[in-house]
Write an enzyme that holds these catalytic residues in place. Structure first.
Site, short mmCIF file in Angstrom:
data_model
loop_
_atom_site.label_atom_id
_atom_site.label_comp_id
_atom_site.label_asym_id
_atom_site.label_seq_id
_atom_site.Cartn_x
_atom_site.Cartn_y
_atom_site.Cartn_z
N SER A 90 0.84 -1.19 0.00
CA SER A 90 0.00 0.00 0.00
C SER A 90 0.89 1.26 0.00
O SER A 90 1.64 1.48 -0.94
CB SER A 90 -0.96 -0.05 1.19
OG SER A 90 -2.02 0.85 1.03
N HIS A 226 -7.26 -6.31 1.20
CA HIS A 226 -6.19 -5.35 1.01
C HIS A 226 -4.87 -5.85 1.59
O HIS A 226 -3.79 -5.54 1.07
CB HIS A 226 -6.59 -4.02 1.67
CG HIS A 226 -5.72 -2.86 1.32
ND1 HIS A 226 -5.71 -2.28 0.07
CD2 HIS A 226 -4.81 -2.17 2.06
CE1 HIS A 226 -4.85 -1.27 0.05
NE2 HIS A 226 -4.28 -1.18 1.24
#
Length: 256
Positions: A90, A226
């Protein structure tokens, strides 16, 4: 290793002097080096997994928050006395990318690979980050719980939240303000990982990372959300170990 470089590793963590290759890992927004705790056991001997501890969190929580690519590049250089690669999840993917470019600018030997997960390409607009940065605390935490990166039970941990939230918001502000500056693509392979159920970054969106390398590009989709790479670090190791074993510098691929 200098005392200055040692600040970038978790407490008690030391580089393996016998490692053939090092994998330097950068965390997601609000995260710290501890998020990679399980990775060391997932990789075989010879691969030294070194999570970098950014300022303002965990063992460096008393230091002012700062994401300084120049300082991070210097920390990476201190551990690059042998072949090395960069991994980022991320926000960490953007930091790893900018660090690789900074190392190139300094004419430092490049990493043998850039590995990114759950992150849009650096030239792709990400309106979600700006929205998250200004959400009220409860809405921000609820959204992150939905991504699978934060247990719901943490909402009851007032003291822990008081430490996490300021760092998380500062990281999100850094991401929202980051401006992509066009340069020549990197001359190293890029491998991207996507969670098949990630609500914030769809697997197809990571294909754009291919435009940022003159080397090879591969995309791997993992079960999960995620934070899929943390849910199954062994799956990541199965993909990366053969690449890390190629300790020679990769030659750029031909036109795609």
């Amino acid at each position: 290793m200098t005392t200055e470089a040692g600040r970038w590793l978790p407490s008690g963590r030391r580089p393996d002097p016998d490692a053939a290759v090092r994998l330097l890992c950068l965390p997601h927004a609000g995260g710290g080096a501890s998020s990679y705790r399980a990775w060391r056991a997932a990789f075989p001997p010879g691969v030294d997994v070194l999570p970098l501890q950014l300022t303002g969190r965990e063992t460096r929580r008393r230091e002012p928050h700062s994401i300084d690519i120049g300082e991070i590049a210097s920390a990476v250089a201190a551990y690059a006395d042998r072949p090395y690669a960069l991994f980022g999840l991320s926000m960490g993917a953007r930091i790893a990318f900018e660090t690789a470019r900074e190392l190139r600018h300094r004419r430092f030997p490049p990493p043998i690979g850039l590995y990114v997960a759950a992150a849009l390409p650096p030239d792709a607009p990400d309106p979600l980050v700006g929205r998250l940065a200004v959400l009220p605390d409860d809405e921000l935490l609820t959204e992150l719980i939905g991504w699978g990166g934060m247990p719901a039970a943490i909402l009851a941990e007032t003291e822990l939240l008081a430490m996490i939230l300021p760092v998380l918001r500062a990281d999100l502000r850094w991401l929202a303000a980051a401006v992509h500056r066009r340069q020549e693509p990197l001359e190293i392979p890029i491998v991207a990982f996507a969670g098949e159920d990630d609500p914030s970054v769809r697997p197809a969106q990571l294909i754009g990372w291919a435009d940022h390398t003159l080397g090879t590009f591969d995309l791997h989709t993992l079960p999960g959300s995620h934070f899929a790479v943390h849910e199954d670090p062994a799956a990541v190791a199965r993909v990366l170990t053969p690449r890390l074993g190629r300790t020679g510098r990769a030659a750029p691929a031909g036109p795609r």
